[in-house]
Scaffold this active site. Structure first.
Site, short mmCIF file in Angstrom:
data_model
loop_
_atom_site.label_atom_id
_atom_site.label_comp_id
_atom_site.label_asym_id
_atom_site.label_seq_id
_atom_site.Cartn_x
_atom_site.Cartn_y
_atom_site.Cartn_z
CB CYS A 77 -0.99 -0.18 1.26
SG CYS A 77 -2.40 0.80 0.87
CG HIS A 175 -3.10 -3.15 4.06
ND1 HIS A 175 -1.93 -2.39 4.80
CD2 HIS A 175 -3.73 -2.26 3.41
CE1 HIS A 175 -2.03 -1.10 4.25
NE2 HIS A 175 -3.23 -1.01 3.74
CD GLU A 177 0.08 -4.86 6.10
OE1 GLU A 177 -0.07 -5.88 5.16
OE2 GLU A 177 -0.30 -3.89 5.95
N1 GLN Z 1 -3.69 6.45 1.12
C1 GLN Z 1 -2.21 6.21 1.84
C2 GLN Z 1 -1.09 6.76 0.89
O1 GLN Z 1 -1.52 7.43 -0.35
C3 GLN Z 1 -2.15 4.89 1.38
C4 GLN Z 1 -2.71 3.92 2.20
C5 GLN Z 1 -2.63 2.84 3.08
O2 GLN Z 1 -1.21 2.40 3.28
N2 GLN Z 1 -3.59 1.94 3.65
O3 GLN Z 1 -0.23 7.06 1.07
#
Ligand code: GLN
Length: 193
Positions: A77, A175, A177
């Site tokens: 992410c 994610h 994790e």
């Molecule tokens: N929206 C976050 C970003 O742009 C990422 C979100 C996340 O890691 N769950 O950094």
């Protein structure tokens, strides 16, 4: 086998628990010296702008780029955003290690977070399993395009790319994790060894 988790911001503790669950030694990485002796590094989800700012403040940018040249790194992410070369804007620090173009917050706001099952051939083959991977997306980015040696690992039914790999570098929009499925962590450890 020892895998570090970048512990500047975000859900690094969850990655550490997953690694412990599969019997891998772990280390929290906050300073350049913490990279010594690691086989690979996970960059967790969180807020990529904050992770970038803190990496600059702790003089981690160059050491991380060097580490990624010959070690496995997996960004989940926000971590995937931080790993990428291109996010169509230049106001946040990026490691620019992976030849992928990423769009932040591509699914909308926090309320648009969702979960879905993905068939990820590479992952199923590597772990000798057949059931789909349950993926959790939280204000997730998408991988708009992959370039050079980067290849698509997984896409949604509508074709939007949510996981990519470039040699020993791995990026997932979701994610792993936050589930109890350890297959992605096992897959990453196999890349690191
Ligand atoms: N929206 C976050 C970003 O742009 C990422 C979100 C996340 O890691 N769950 O950094």
């Amino acid at each position: 086998m020892k895998i570090g988790v970048l512990a500047l911001q975000g859900d690094f503790a969850e990655h550490i628990s997953m690694l412990k669950k599969i019997g891998v030694d772990t280390a929290e990485v906050r300073l350049p010296k913490h990279l010594d002796g690691l086989n690979g590094l996970i960059i967790p989800g969180g807020e990529s702008t904050t992770i970038g700012k803190l990496a600059v403040a702790y003089d981690l940018m160059e050491p991380l780029k060097r580490f990624g040249k010959d070690h496995a790194i997996w960004g989940t992410c926000a971590g995937a955003i931080f790993l990428s070369k291109d996010i169509s804007r230049s106001d946040q620090p990026l490691l620019a290690l992976m030849d992928i173009k990423v769009q932040r917050n591509a699914f909308g706001r926090q309320v648009d977070s969702f979960e879905t099952d993905l068939d990820i051939d590479e992952l199923m083959k590597a772990t000798g399993t057949e059931h789909p991977y349950h993926a959790v997306f939280i204000r997730a980015p998408i991988i708009e395009s992959v370039h050079g040696n980067a290849k698509i690992l997984s896409a949604l039914d509508d074709g939007r790319i949510v996981a990519a790999q470039e040699g020993h570098l791995l990026a997932t929009s979701f994610h792993p994790e936050l589930t109890s499925d350890t297959r992605f962590h096992e897959y990453f450890v196999s890349l690191a060894s």
